[in-house]
Design an enzyme around this catalytic site. Structure first.
Site, PDB file in Angstrom:
ATOM      1  N   TYR A 155      15.769 -44.558 -19.317  1.00 24.33           N
ATOM      2  CA  TYR A 155      15.174 -43.461 -18.349  1.00 24.33           C
ATOM      3  C   TYR A 155      15.528 -42.509 -18.720  1.00 24.33           C
ATOM      4  CZ  TYR A 155      13.062 -41.398 -14.157  1.00 24.33           C
ATOM      5  OH  TYR A 155      12.066 -40.756 -13.546  1.00 24.33           O
ATOM      6  N   LYS A 159      13.592 -38.642 -20.392  1.00 21.22           N
ATOM      7  CA  LYS A 159      13.579 -37.695 -19.446  1.00 21.22           C
ATOM      8  C   LYS A 159      14.377 -35.929 -19.857  1.00 21.22           C
ATOM      9  CE  LYS A 159      10.673 -39.451 -16.358  1.00 21.22           C
ATOM     10  NZ  LYS A 159       9.059 -39.080 -16.832  1.00 21.22           N
TER      11      LYS A 159
END
Length: 230
Positions: A155, A159
């Site tokens: 994750y 990002k």
């Protein structure tokens, strides 16, 4: 009239962002993979709906054709994202990263690329990429912070890649306002509603940057308090 598309807008931050922008006078398209959920959300909001799976080329192309036929687009909010199988460095695999990147990175590129022709026709085009504080290498490497304590790889890596995409797009298209935003740790399905903020609080920076005017910031990374360190 400003026309806005929000991906993943049938719930959570996307839904609240849509609600606020409808309230502000935008014509909002609720992008949703599930046609029925999208329809119900749009009815509640007084918005329009478009079926949009950011991981599927045909779905994205069809959505772009539909919105173009309805008159075009001014604001794109790349909100759809996933946080799954957040393995630590010892367990993470290429397949784990691939699944997360397909939505959080490739999905943003897929959607943005498809809608660029429409955005170029707008008098005040805006793109908002919903990022995370976990994208900040500065914050994640600062001992004693909540971001430092986060063990997952996929994750935050996705990002961080999204932040770089934001910068490169902003440089390439100086007439657009293109920014990444950090909503904060917001209680949504993404984190099993463990977040410490409400969706109203989390959507604040998304809405603010969706309404940025020509001459406003571009190529930046912001939370509700201001610029964040990369």
């Amino acid at each position: 009239m400003t026309t806005t598309l929000i991906t993943g807008a049938n719930k959570g931050l996307g839904f609240e962002t849509a609600r606020r922008l409808v309230e502000a006078g935008h014509t909002v398209y609720v992008g949703s993979r599930d046609p029925e959920r999208g329809r119900r959300a749009a009815e509640l909001l007084g918005a329009r709906t478009v079926v949009l799976d950011v991981t599927d080329d045909a779905s994205v192309a069809a959505a772009a054709r539909a919105i173009e036929a309805d008159g075009g687009l001014d604001v794109l909010v790349n909100n759809a994202g996933i946080e799954r199988n957040e393995s630590g460095a010892a367990e993470v695999t290429a397949d784990t990263l691939r699944t997360t990147f397909d939505t959080n990175v490739f999905g943003v590129v897929r959607v943005t690329h498809a809608f660029l022709p429409l955005l170029h026709r707008s008098a005040a085009p805006v793109v908002v990429n919903v990022s995370s504080g976990l994208a900040s290498k500065t914050l994640v490497s600062t001992v004693g912070t909540p971001t430092y304590a986060y063990p997952g790889v996929a994750y935050p890596a996705s990002k961080a890649a999204l932040n770089m995409i934001t910068v490169q797009y902003a440089k390439a298209f100086p007439d657009m306002r293109i920014n990444a935003v950090e909503p904060g740790y917001t209680a949504t399905d993404l984190n099993g509603h463990s977040g410490t903020q409400t969706v109203e609080e989390g959507a604040e920076i998304i809405v603010r940057m969706a309404r940025v005017r020509p001459g406003g910031p571009t190529g930046g990374y912001f939370d509700a308090e201001g610029p964040l360190p990369w």
